[in-house]
Design a protein around this motif. Structure first.
Motif, PDB file in Angstrom:
ATOM      1  N   THR A  36       0.816  -1.210   0.000  1.00 56.31           N
ATOM      2  CA  THR A  36       0.000   0.000   0.000  1.00 56.31           C
ATOM      3  C   THR A  36       0.846   1.254   0.000  1.00 56.31           C
ATOM      4  OG1 THR A  36      -0.114  -0.115   2.410  1.00 56.31           O
ATOM      5  CG2 THR A  36      -1.975  -1.040   1.205  1.00 56.31           C
ATOM      6  N   ASP A  39      -0.188   7.895   2.937  1.00 59.93           N
ATOM      7  CA  ASP A  39       0.096   9.311   3.130  1.00 59.93           C
ATOM      8  C   ASP A  39      -0.521   9.700   4.470  1.00 59.93           C
ATOM      9  OD1 ASP A  39       0.144  12.118   3.195  1.00 59.93           O
ATOM     10  OD2 ASP A  39       0.006  12.247   1.007  1.00 59.93           O
ATOM     11  N   LEU A  42      -2.376  13.148   4.724  1.00 61.02           N
ATOM     12  CA  LEU A  42      -3.723  13.183   4.153  1.00 61.02           C
ATOM     13  C   LEU A  42      -4.638  12.121   4.770  1.00 61.02           C
ATOM     14  CD1 LEU A  42      -2.907  13.629   0.356  1.00 61.02           C
ATOM     15  CD2 LEU A  42      -3.667  15.377   1.978  1.00 61.02           C
ATOM     16  N   THR A  44      -4.538   8.839   4.007  1.00 63.19           N
ATOM     17  CA  THR A  44      -4.992   7.941   2.944  1.00 63.19           C
ATOM     18  C   THR A  44      -4.094   6.711   2.835  1.00 63.19           C
ATOM     19  OG1 THR A  44      -3.684   9.090   1.255  1.00 63.19           O
ATOM     20  CG2 THR A  44      -5.968   9.828   1.573  1.00 63.19           C
ATOM     21  N   ARG A  46      -3.708   3.652  -0.167  1.00 63.99           N
ATOM     22  CA  ARG A  46      -4.140   3.169  -1.479  1.00 63.99           C
ATOM     23  C   ARG A  46      -3.516   1.804  -1.727  1.00 63.99           C
ATOM     24  NH1 ARG A  46      -2.384   2.906  -6.599  1.00 63.99           N
ATOM     25  NH2 ARG A  46      -0.497   4.071  -6.185  1.00 63.99           N
ATOM     26  N   LYS A  65      -7.483   0.950  -5.424  1.00 66.94           N
ATOM     27  CA  LYS A  65      -8.548   1.604  -4.668  1.00 66.94           C
ATOM     28  C   LYS A  65      -8.028   2.135  -3.341  1.00 66.94           C
ATOM     29  CE  LYS A  65     -12.379  -0.875  -6.671  1.00 66.94           C
ATOM     30  NZ  LYS A  65     -13.586  -1.643  -6.411  1.00 66.94           N
ATOM     31  N   ASP A  66      -8.586   3.268  -2.950  1.00 63.26           N
ATOM     32  CA  ASP A  66      -8.291   3.839  -1.652  1.00 63.26           C
ATOM     33  C   ASP A  66      -9.030   3.038  -0.587  1.00 63.26           C
ATOM     34  OD1 ASP A  66      -7.073   6.531  -0.503  1.00 63.26           O
ATOM     35  OD2 ASP A  66      -8.914   6.073   0.607  1.00 63.26           O
ATOM     36  N   SER A  68     -10.647   3.992   1.861  1.00 62.39           N
ATOM     37  CA  SER A  68     -11.954   4.575   2.167  1.00 62.39           C
ATOM     38  C   SER A  68     -13.044   4.146   1.192  1.00 62.39           C
ATOM     39  CB  SER A  68     -11.867   6.101   2.213  1.00 62.39           C
ATOM     40  OG  SER A  68     -11.516   6.605   0.945  1.00 62.39           O
ATOM     41  N   SER A  69     -12.682   3.564   0.060  1.00 64.51           N
ATOM     42  CA  SER A  69     -13.693   3.054  -0.863  1.00 64.51           C
ATOM     43  C   SER A  69     -14.041   1.598  -0.561  1.00 64.51           C
ATOM     44  CB  SER A  69     -13.237   3.209  -2.317  1.00 64.51           C
ATOM     45  OG  SER A  69     -12.188   2.297  -2.600  1.00 64.51           O
ATOM     46  N   LEU A  80      -6.993   2.915   9.431  1.00 65.61           N
ATOM     47  CA  LEU A  80      -6.136   4.074   9.147  1.00 65.61           C
ATOM     48  C   LEU A  80      -5.214   4.358  10.330  1.00 65.61           C
ATOM     49  CD1 LEU A  80      -8.611   6.519   7.359  1.00 65.61           C
ATOM     50  CD2 LEU A  80      -6.664   5.315   6.336  1.00 65.61           C
TER      51      LEU A  80
END
Length: 166
Positions: A36, A39, A42, A44, A46, A65-66, A68-69, A80
């Protein structure tokens, strides 16, 4: 997987991304592995490379995909938080938790999140090994980090998240 991560660190506190070799990880662990981009500024994560176990579990390929999706709510915050902890402390994190998945299916999961660096200074990637199984798990997540060459229980930092699926 932890022994592999430790072995490729060399003299660094965390390994470089370029030191990863899928052939050395091997076919028994690769299906359970994620690579992955992270960041922390931010918040995030991914999915860059996704093992087949995740594709089978989620019913679709989550590559690119992130996070959060794929996840939401308290469980997204919890995951996170694990990635942030691994990156900010530059140390592996082990977590055991449970969550509700499609149509109320209760699952237990264990994950080992190991930080990586693309350039040797920033912690901006993680190698994760994760398993899923049906059934009851601990009510609250259990989280451990490596500190002074020993595993330290830091579960209390995550107890307020209310990850319990009930």
């Amino acid at each position: 997987m932890y022994a592999y991560w430790t072995g490729i660190k060399g003299g660094n506190d965390i390994p470089l991304r370029r030191d990863l070799d899928p052939a050395e990880i091997g076919p028994k662990l690769l299906p359970y592995s994620l690579l992955t981009d992270v960041d922390t500024s931010l918040g995030t994560v991914r999915h860059r490379v996704v093992g087949t176990n995740f594709t089978d579990f989620f019913g679709s390929d989550i590559t690119g995909k992130d996070l959060s999706s794929v996840l939401s709510g308290n469980y997204l915050d919890f995951i996170l938080g694990l990635y942030t902890l691994a990156c900010e402390r530059r140390t592996p994190v082990v977590a055991h938790s449970k969550f509700m998945w499609d149509q109320g299916r209760l699952l237990k999961t264990s994950r080992l999140i190991m930080p990586l660096s693309k350039d040797g200074s920033r912690t901006d990637m993680c190698l994760t090994c994760q398993t899923f199984e049906a059934g009851e798990g601990a009510t609250h997540p259990r989280v451990f980090i490596v500190a002074d060459d020993a595993w330290e229980d830091v579960s209390g930092k995550f107890s307020c998240l209310g990850v319990d699926p009930a």
